[in-house]
Design an enzyme around this catalytic site. Structure first.
Site, PDB file in Angstrom:
ATOM      1  N   SER A  84       2.149  11.792  -7.843  1.00 12.95           N
ATOM      2  CA  SER A  84       2.387  13.174  -8.728  1.00 12.95           C
ATOM      3  C   SER A  84       1.404  12.989  -9.864  1.00 12.95           C
ATOM      4  O   SER A  84       0.731  12.041 -10.339  1.00 12.95           O
ATOM      5  CB  SER A  84       3.758  13.069  -9.236  1.00 12.95           C
ATOM      6  OG  SER A  84       3.670  14.295 -10.380  1.00 12.95           O
ATOM      7  N   TYR A 143      10.804   9.461 -13.838  1.00  8.71           N
ATOM      8  CA  TYR A 143       9.995  10.008 -13.128  1.00  8.71           C
ATOM      9  C   TYR A 143       8.487   9.620 -13.508  1.00  8.71           C
ATOM     10  O   TYR A 143       7.714   9.269 -12.474  1.00  8.71           O
ATOM     11  CB  TYR A 143      10.061  11.636 -13.342  1.00  8.71           C
ATOM     12  CG  TYR A 143       9.264  12.343 -11.852  1.00  8.71           C
ATOM     13  CD1 TYR A 143       9.872  12.480 -10.693  1.00  8.71           C
ATOM     14  CD2 TYR A 143       8.009  12.815 -12.246  1.00  8.71           C
ATOM     15  CE1 TYR A 143       9.354  13.084  -9.667  1.00  8.71           C
ATOM     16  CE2 TYR A 143       7.295  13.480 -11.067  1.00  8.71           C
ATOM     17  CZ  TYR A 143       7.773  13.660  -9.914  1.00  8.71           C
ATOM     18  OH  TYR A 143       7.193  14.297  -8.827  1.00  8.71           O
TER      19      TYR A 143
HETATM   20  P1  NAD Z   1      12.413  17.833  -1.916  1.00 10.97           P
HETATM   21  O1  NAD Z   1      13.849  17.755  -2.974  1.00 10.97           O
HETATM   22  O2  NAD Z   1      12.072  19.198  -1.614  1.00 10.97           O
HETATM   23  O3  NAD Z   1      12.551  16.654  -1.136  1.00 10.97           O
HETATM   24  C1  NAD Z   1      12.966  15.401  -1.261  1.00 10.97           C
HETATM   25  C2  NAD Z   1      13.224  14.573  -0.178  1.00 10.97           C
HETATM   26  O4  NAD Z   1      13.472  13.249  -0.556  1.00 10.97           O
HETATM   27  C3  NAD Z   1      14.184  15.111   0.845  1.00 10.97           C
HETATM   28  O5  NAD Z   1      14.011  15.157   2.173  1.00 10.97           O
HETATM   29  C4  NAD Z   1      15.577  14.597   0.226  1.00 10.97           C
HETATM   30  O6  NAD Z   1      16.604  14.391   1.520  1.00 10.97           O
HETATM   31  C5  NAD Z   1      14.737  13.214   0.034  1.00 10.97           C
HETATM   32  N1  NAD Z   1      15.704  12.052  -0.734  1.00 10.97           N
HETATM   33  C6  NAD Z   1      16.038  12.009  -1.743  1.00 10.97           C
HETATM   34  N2  NAD Z   1      16.847  11.122  -2.034  1.00 10.97           N
HETATM   35  C7  NAD Z   1      16.809  10.417  -0.926  1.00 10.97           C
HETATM   36  C8  NAD Z   1      17.483   9.056  -0.550  1.00 10.97           C
HETATM   37  N3  NAD Z   1      18.242   8.412  -1.264  1.00 10.97           N
HETATM   38  N4  NAD Z   1      17.211   8.642   0.784  1.00 10.97           N
HETATM   39  C9  NAD Z   1      16.495   9.399   1.211  1.00 10.97           C
HETATM   40  N5  NAD Z   1      15.784  10.314   1.377  1.00 10.97           N
HETATM   41  C10 NAD Z   1      16.020  10.984   0.029  1.00 10.97           C
HETATM   42  O7  NAD Z   1      11.197  17.403  -3.012  1.00 10.97           O
HETATM   43  P2  NAD Z   1       9.736  17.773  -2.880  1.00 10.97           P
HETATM   44  O8  NAD Z   1       9.127  18.769  -4.019  1.00 10.97           O
HETATM   45  O9  NAD Z   1       9.229  18.092  -1.558  1.00 10.97           O
HETATM   46  O10 NAD Z   1       9.206  16.249  -3.404  1.00 10.97           O
HETATM   47  C11 NAD Z   1       8.760  15.312  -2.314  1.00 10.97           C
HETATM   48  C12 NAD Z   1       7.648  14.275  -3.339  1.00 10.97           C
HETATM   49  O11 NAD Z   1       6.919  14.878  -3.524  1.00 10.97           O
HETATM   50  C13 NAD Z   1       8.425  13.613  -4.329  1.00 10.97           C
HETATM   51  O12 NAD Z   1       8.072  12.315  -4.160  1.00 10.97           O
HETATM   52  C14 NAD Z   1       8.084  14.424  -5.558  1.00 10.97           C
HETATM   53  O13 NAD Z   1       8.348  13.300  -6.524  1.00 10.97           O
HETATM   54  C15 NAD Z   1       6.674  14.633  -5.133  1.00 10.97           C
HETATM   55  N6  NAD Z   1       6.208  15.815  -5.870  1.00 10.97           N
HETATM   56  C16 NAD Z   1       6.450  17.092  -5.891  1.00 10.97           C
HETATM   57  C17 NAD Z   1       5.833  18.032  -6.656  1.00 10.97           C
HETATM   58  C18 NAD Z   1       6.238  19.432  -6.427  1.00 10.97           C
HETATM   59  O14 NAD Z   1       6.096  20.265  -7.324  1.00 10.97           O
HETATM   60  N7  NAD Z   1       7.404  19.816  -5.859  1.00 10.97           N
HETATM   61  C19 NAD Z   1       4.992  17.621  -7.477  1.00 10.97           C
HETATM   62  C20 NAD Z   1       4.328  16.359  -7.429  1.00 10.97           C
HETATM   63  C21 NAD Z   1       4.990  15.423  -6.662  1.00 10.97           C
END
Ligand code: NAD
Length: 265
Positions: free
Chosen positions: A147, A160
Protein backbone atom coordinates in the site's frame (compact mmCIF):
# COMPACT_ATOMS: atom_id res chain seq x y z
CA UNK A 1 -6.59 -7.11 -29.08
CA UNK A 2 -5.38 -7.47 -25.50
CA UNK A 3 -1.63 -7.72 -24.91
CA UNK A 4 -0.42 -11.32 -24.48
CA UNK A 5 1.98 -11.51 -21.52
CA UNK A 6 3.05 -15.09 -22.34
CA UNK A 7 1.56 -16.61 -19.21
CA UNK A 8 -0.79 -19.20 -20.72
CA UNK A 9 -0.82 -22.47 -18.74
CA UNK A 10 0.79 -20.98 -15.65
CA UNK A 11 -0.74 -21.35 -12.19
CA UNK A 12 -1.46 -18.55 -9.72
CA UNK A 13 -2.73 -18.27 -6.17
CA UNK A 14 -4.30 -14.92 -5.31
CA UNK A 15 -5.17 -14.57 -1.64
CA UNK A 16 -8.23 -12.51 -0.74
CA UNK A 17 -9.61 -12.83 -4.27
CA UNK A 18 -13.31 -13.16 -3.45
CA UNK A 19 -13.59 -9.35 -3.53
CA UNK A 20 -12.06 -6.06 -4.65
CA UNK A 21 -8.47 -5.86 -5.87
CA UNK A 22 -7.73 -9.58 -5.42
CA UNK A 23 -10.71 -10.56 -7.52
CA UNK A 24 -9.71 -8.11 -10.26
CA UNK A 25 -6.10 -9.35 -10.27
CA UNK A 26 -7.18 -13.00 -10.40
CA UNK A 27 -9.51 -12.16 -13.28
CA UNK A 28 -6.72 -10.37 -15.17
CA UNK A 29 -4.43 -13.40 -14.75
CA UNK A 30 -7.24 -15.74 -15.86
CA UNK A 31 -7.77 -13.58 -18.95
CA UNK A 32 -4.11 -14.32 -19.82
CA UNK A 33 -4.77 -18.07 -19.66
CA UNK A 34 -3.46 -18.58 -16.12
CA UNK A 35 -5.15 -21.25 -13.97
CA UNK A 36 -6.24 -19.74 -10.69
CA UNK A 37 -6.62 -20.64 -7.04
CA UNK A 38 -9.10 -18.20 -5.54
CA UNK A 39 -9.10 -17.59 -1.80
CA UNK A 40 -10.99 -15.41 0.62
CA UNK A 41 -13.97 -15.13 2.88
CA UNK A 42 -17.56 -14.97 1.77
CA UNK A 43 -20.78 -16.80 1.19
CA UNK A 44 -20.20 -20.13 -0.57
CA UNK A 45 -22.91 -19.65 -3.23
CA UNK A 46 -21.41 -16.29 -4.24
CA UNK A 47 -17.88 -17.72 -4.25
CA UNK A 48 -18.95 -20.67 -6.38
CA UNK A 49 -20.55 -18.24 -8.85
CA UNK A 50 -17.34 -16.14 -8.99
CA UNK A 51 -15.30 -19.31 -9.54
CA UNK A 52 -17.59 -20.63 -12.30
CA UNK A 53 -17.88 -17.25 -14.06
CA UNK A 54 -14.10 -16.76 -14.15
CA UNK A 55 -13.45 -20.27 -15.47
CA UNK A 56 -16.12 -19.94 -18.16
CA UNK A 57 -15.17 -16.41 -19.25
CA UNK A 58 -11.50 -17.27 -19.78
CA UNK A 59 -11.44 -21.01 -20.47
CA UNK A 60 -9.08 -21.75 -17.56
CA UNK A 61 -9.32 -23.88 -14.45
CA UNK A 62 -10.31 -21.96 -11.36
CA UNK A 63 -10.26 -23.62 -7.94
CA UNK A 64 -11.20 -22.17 -4.58
CA UNK A 65 -9.34 -22.78 -1.33
CA UNK A 66 -10.90 -21.32 1.81
CA UNK A 67 -7.70 -20.95 3.85
CA UNK A 68 -8.11 -18.45 6.67
CA UNK A 69 -5.12 -16.10 6.45
CA UNK A 70 -4.79 -16.12 10.24
CA UNK A 71 -4.10 -19.90 10.19
CA UNK A 72 -0.57 -20.98 9.16
CA UNK A 73 -1.57 -24.62 8.60
CA UNK A 74 -4.43 -23.67 6.27
CA UNK A 75 -2.16 -21.31 4.29
CA UNK A 76 0.42 -24.07 3.79
CA UNK A 77 -2.37 -26.43 2.75
CA UNK A 78 -3.59 -23.91 0.15
CA UNK A 79 -0.13 -23.83 -1.43
CA UNK A 80 0.43 -27.60 -1.37
CA UNK A 81 -3.09 -28.17 -2.74
CA UNK A 82 -2.38 -25.85 -5.69
CA UNK A 83 0.74 -27.84 -6.55
CA UNK A 84 -1.11 -31.14 -6.07
CA UNK A 85 -4.03 -30.05 -8.30
CA UNK A 86 -2.11 -28.29 -11.07
CA UNK A 87 1.37 -29.82 -10.83
CA UNK A 88 3.06 -26.43 -10.51
CA UNK A 89 2.80 -22.96 -8.96
CA UNK A 90 4.18 -19.99 -10.87
CA UNK A 91 2.61 -16.93 -9.27
CA UNK A 92 1.75 -16.12 -5.68
CA UNK A 93 -0.12 -12.86 -5.07
CA UNK A 94 -0.37 -12.06 -1.37
CA UNK A 95 -3.32 -9.69 -1.41
CA UNK A 96 -5.65 -10.47 1.52
CA UNK A 97 -5.84 -7.51 3.83
CA UNK A 98 -7.97 -5.81 6.46
CA UNK A 99 -8.05 -2.40 8.12
CA UNK A 100 -9.03 -0.92 11.48
CA UNK A 101 -8.89 2.77 12.35
CA UNK A 102 -8.26 3.96 15.94
CA UNK A 103 -5.61 5.92 17.89
CA UNK A 104 -2.73 3.76 19.17
CA UNK A 105 -3.71 4.23 22.82
CA UNK A 106 -7.23 2.98 22.06
CA UNK A 107 -6.32 0.39 19.42
CA UNK A 108 -7.92 -2.97 20.33
CA UNK A 109 -5.12 -5.51 20.87
CA UNK A 110 -7.06 -8.27 19.14
CA UNK A 111 -7.46 -6.02 16.07
CA UNK A 112 -3.70 -5.33 16.04
CA UNK A 113 -2.97 -9.08 16.15
CA UNK A 114 -5.53 -9.83 13.44
CA UNK A 115 -4.24 -7.14 11.05
CA UNK A 116 -0.60 -8.19 11.47
CA UNK A 117 -1.60 -11.85 10.95
CA UNK A 118 -3.67 -11.27 7.80
CA UNK A 119 -1.73 -8.42 6.16
CA UNK A 120 1.83 -9.48 6.99
CA UNK A 121 2.31 -12.92 8.56
CA UNK A 122 0.12 -14.69 6.00
CA UNK A 123 2.48 -13.50 3.24
CA UNK A 124 5.39 -15.09 5.14
CA UNK A 125 3.57 -18.42 5.51
CA UNK A 126 2.45 -18.49 1.87
CA UNK A 127 5.92 -17.57 0.57
CA UNK A 128 7.55 -20.12 2.89
CA UNK A 129 5.40 -22.87 1.37
CA UNK A 130 5.64 -21.60 -2.22
CA UNK A 131 9.39 -20.98 -2.51
CA UNK A 132 10.50 -24.66 -2.44
CA UNK A 133 8.00 -25.41 -5.25
CA UNK A 134 9.18 -22.40 -7.28
CA UNK A 135 12.85 -23.27 -6.67
CA UNK A 136 12.30 -26.82 -7.95
CA UNK A 137 10.69 -25.36 -11.10
CA UNK A 138 13.40 -22.73 -11.52
CA UNK A 139 10.62 -20.20 -11.98
CA UNK A 140 8.34 -18.18 -9.75
CA UNK A 141 6.87 -14.78 -9.10
CA UNK A 142 5.80 -13.47 -5.70
CA UNK A 143 3.87 -10.22 -5.71
CA UNK A 144 2.80 -8.72 -2.41
CA UNK A 145 0.03 -6.13 -2.41
CA UNK A 146 1.34 -3.57 0.08
CA UNK A 147 0.00 0.00 0.00
CA UNK A 148 1.06 3.63 -0.10
CA UNK A 149 0.85 2.97 3.64
CA UNK A 150 3.84 0.65 3.21
CA UNK A 151 5.88 3.77 2.45
CA UNK A 152 4.25 6.56 4.46
CA UNK A 153 1.96 6.71 7.49
CA UNK A 154 -1.41 8.22 8.28
CA UNK A 155 -2.70 8.70 11.81
CA UNK A 156 -5.00 6.10 13.38
CA UNK A 157 -3.85 3.26 11.11
CA UNK A 158 -0.96 1.93 13.22
CA UNK A 159 -1.49 -1.78 12.62
CA UNK A 160 -2.18 -1.34 8.91
CA UNK A 161 0.81 0.96 8.38
CA UNK A 162 3.11 -1.31 10.41
CA UNK A 163 1.89 -4.40 8.55
CA UNK A 164 2.38 -2.80 5.14
CA UNK A 165 5.86 -1.48 6.01
CA UNK A 166 6.58 -5.05 7.17
CA UNK A 167 5.37 -6.46 3.87
CA UNK A 168 7.92 -4.30 2.05
CA UNK A 169 10.72 -5.52 4.32
CA UNK A 170 9.63 -9.13 3.81
CA UNK A 171 9.50 -8.59 0.04
CA UNK A 172 13.06 -7.22 -0.07
CA UNK A 173 14.39 -10.10 2.04
CA UNK A 174 12.71 -12.78 -0.08
CA UNK A 175 13.98 -11.05 -3.24
CA UNK A 176 17.59 -11.32 -2.07
CA UNK A 177 17.20 -14.96 -1.06
CA UNK A 178 15.64 -16.14 -4.34
CA UNK A 179 17.46 -13.88 -6.80
CA UNK A 180 19.46 -16.72 -8.39
CA UNK A 181 16.60 -19.22 -8.49
CA UNK A 182 14.52 -17.72 -11.31
CA UNK A 183 12.15 -16.20 -8.78
CA UNK A 184 11.34 -12.57 -8.10
CA UNK A 185 9.52 -10.90 -5.21
CA UNK A 186 8.06 -7.42 -5.51
CA UNK A 187 5.54 -5.23 -3.75
CA UNK A 188 2.81 -3.16 -5.40
CA UNK A 189 1.87 -0.09 -3.38
CA UNK A 190 -1.57 1.16 -4.43
CA UNK A 191 -3.06 4.45 -3.39
CA UNK A 192 -6.84 4.56 -2.97
CA UNK A 193 -8.77 2.09 -5.07
CA UNK A 194 -12.55 2.19 -5.20
CA UNK A 195 -13.34 -1.25 -3.79
CA UNK A 196 -16.61 -2.08 -2.00
CA UNK A 197 -14.72 -1.32 1.23
CA UNK A 198 -13.89 2.25 0.17
CA UNK A 199 -17.34 2.82 -1.38
CA UNK A 200 -18.94 2.11 1.99
CA UNK A 201 -16.60 4.65 3.60
CA UNK A 202 -17.64 7.32 1.06
CA UNK A 203 -21.32 6.90 1.86
CA UNK A 204 -20.67 6.89 5.64
CA UNK A 205 -18.40 9.96 5.52
CA UNK A 206 -20.89 11.87 3.33
CA UNK A 207 -23.60 11.26 5.89
CA UNK A 208 -21.36 12.06 8.89
CA UNK A 209 -19.91 15.28 7.39
CA UNK A 210 -22.98 16.55 5.52
CA UNK A 211 -21.08 16.52 2.20
CA UNK A 212 -21.97 15.08 -1.18
CA UNK A 213 -20.28 11.80 -2.09
CA UNK A 214 -18.28 13.65 -4.76
CA UNK A 215 -17.04 16.17 -2.14
CA UNK A 216 -16.06 13.32 0.21
CA UNK A 217 -14.11 11.60 -2.56
CA UNK A 218 -12.12 14.71 -3.48
CA UNK A 219 -11.61 16.39 -0.08
CA UNK A 220 -11.53 13.44 2.33
CA UNK A 221 -10.71 10.11 0.68
CA UNK A 222 -8.52 11.45 -2.13
CA UNK A 223 -7.03 14.33 -0.11
CA UNK A 224 -3.58 12.70 -0.25
CA UNK A 225 -3.83 11.52 -3.86
CA UNK A 226 -2.61 14.35 -6.14
CA UNK A 227 -4.54 13.15 -9.22
CA UNK A 228 -7.81 13.27 -7.20
CA UNK A 229 -8.66 10.09 -9.08
CA UNK A 230 -8.98 6.59 -7.72
CA UNK A 231 -6.43 4.02 -8.90
CA UNK A 232 -8.27 1.53 -11.11
CA UNK A 233 -8.20 -2.26 -11.07
CA UNK A 234 -6.90 -2.20 -14.65
CA UNK A 235 -3.93 -0.02 -13.67
CA UNK A 236 -2.96 -2.45 -10.89
CA UNK A 237 -3.49 -5.46 -13.14
CA UNK A 238 -1.25 -3.92 -15.82
CA UNK A 239 1.65 -3.71 -13.37
CA UNK A 240 1.01 -7.19 -11.98
CA UNK A 241 1.00 -8.74 -15.46
CA UNK A 242 4.27 -7.00 -16.31
CA UNK A 243 5.92 -8.15 -13.07
CA UNK A 244 4.94 -11.79 -13.54
CA UNK A 245 5.89 -11.87 -17.23
CA UNK A 246 9.36 -12.58 -18.63
CA UNK A 247 9.81 -8.83 -19.24
CA UNK A 248 9.68 -8.35 -15.45
CA UNK A 249 12.43 -10.88 -14.67
CA UNK A 250 14.96 -8.27 -13.49
CA UNK A 251 12.54 -6.31 -11.34
CA UNK A 252 13.25 -7.80 -7.94
CA UNK A 253 12.78 -6.50 -4.40
CA UNK A 254 11.05 -3.37 -5.66
CA UNK A 255 8.19 -1.46 -4.06
CA UNK A 256 6.25 0.00 -6.96
CA UNK A 257 3.86 2.86 -6.27
CA UNK A 258 0.58 3.11 -8.16
CA UNK A 259 -0.79 6.04 -6.19
CA UNK A 260 -1.25 9.01 -8.49
CA UNK A 261 1.76 10.71 -6.87
CA UNK A 262 0.71 10.38 -3.19
CA UNK A 263 4.11 9.20 -1.94
CA UNK A 264 6.02 11.72 -4.11
CA UNK A 265 5.04 14.47 -1.67
P1 NAD B 1 -11.54 -6.09 0.11
O1 NAD B 1 -12.10 -5.99 1.48
O2 NAD B 1 -12.42 -5.78 -1.05
O3 NAD B 1 -10.88 -7.53 -0.10
C1 NAD B 1 -10.13 -8.16 0.91
C2 NAD B 1 -10.06 -9.64 0.62
O4 NAD B 1 -9.32 -10.27 1.68
C3 NAD B 1 -11.44 -10.31 0.58
O5 NAD B 1 -11.46 -11.29 -0.44
C4 NAD B 1 -11.54 -10.96 1.95
O6 NAD B 1 -12.41 -12.09 1.98
C5 NAD B 1 -10.10 -11.37 2.16
N1 NAD B 1 -9.82 -11.66 3.57
C6 NAD B 1 -9.99 -10.87 4.65
N2 NAD B 1 -9.68 -11.55 5.77
C7 NAD B 1 -9.30 -12.79 5.38
C8 NAD B 1 -8.87 -13.96 6.07
N3 NAD B 1 -8.76 -14.01 7.40
N4 NAD B 1 -8.56 -15.06 5.33
C9 NAD B 1 -8.68 -15.05 3.99
N5 NAD B 1 -9.08 -13.98 3.29
C10 NAD B 1 -9.38 -12.87 3.98
O7 NAD B 1 -10.26 -5.12 0.12
P2 NAD B 1 -9.38 -4.52 -1.08
O8 NAD B 1 -9.56 -3.04 -0.99
O9 NAD B 1 -9.59 -5.22 -2.36
O10 NAD B 1 -7.91 -4.84 -0.53
C11 NAD B 1 -7.07 -5.85 -1.07
C12 NAD B 1 -5.63 -5.56 -0.69
O11 NAD B 1 -5.23 -4.31 -1.25
C13 NAD B 1 -5.41 -5.43 0.82
O12 NAD B 1 -4.17 -6.02 1.18
C14 NAD B 1 -5.37 -3.93 1.04
O13 NAD B 1 -4.63 -3.58 2.17
C15 NAD B 1 -4.69 -3.48 -0.24
N6 NAD B 1 -4.92 -2.08 -0.57
C16 NAD B 1 -6.18 -1.60 -0.80
C17 NAD B 1 -6.34 -0.25 -1.12
C18 NAD B 1 -7.70 0.34 -1.41
O14 NAD B 1 -7.81 1.57 -1.54
N7 NAD B 1 -8.75 -0.44 -1.56
C19 NAD B 1 -5.22 0.59 -1.18
C20 NAD B 1 -3.96 0.07 -0.93
C21 NAD B 1 -3.82 -1.28 -0.63
Amino acid sequence: MAVDFGLRGQVAIVTGSTSGIGHALANALAAQGVNIVLNGLGEMTAIEKTRGDMAKAHGVEVLYHGADMTKPGEIADMVTSAKAEFGRLDILVNNAGVQHVAPVDEFPTDKWDQIIAINLTSAFHAAKAAIPIMKAQGHGRIVNIASAHGLVASPFKSAYVASKHGVIGLTKTIALEVAQAGITANAICPGYVKTPLVEAQIADQAKARGLTEDEVMKTVILAAQPTKQFVTFEQLAGLLLYLVSEAGASVNGASLSVDGGWTAE
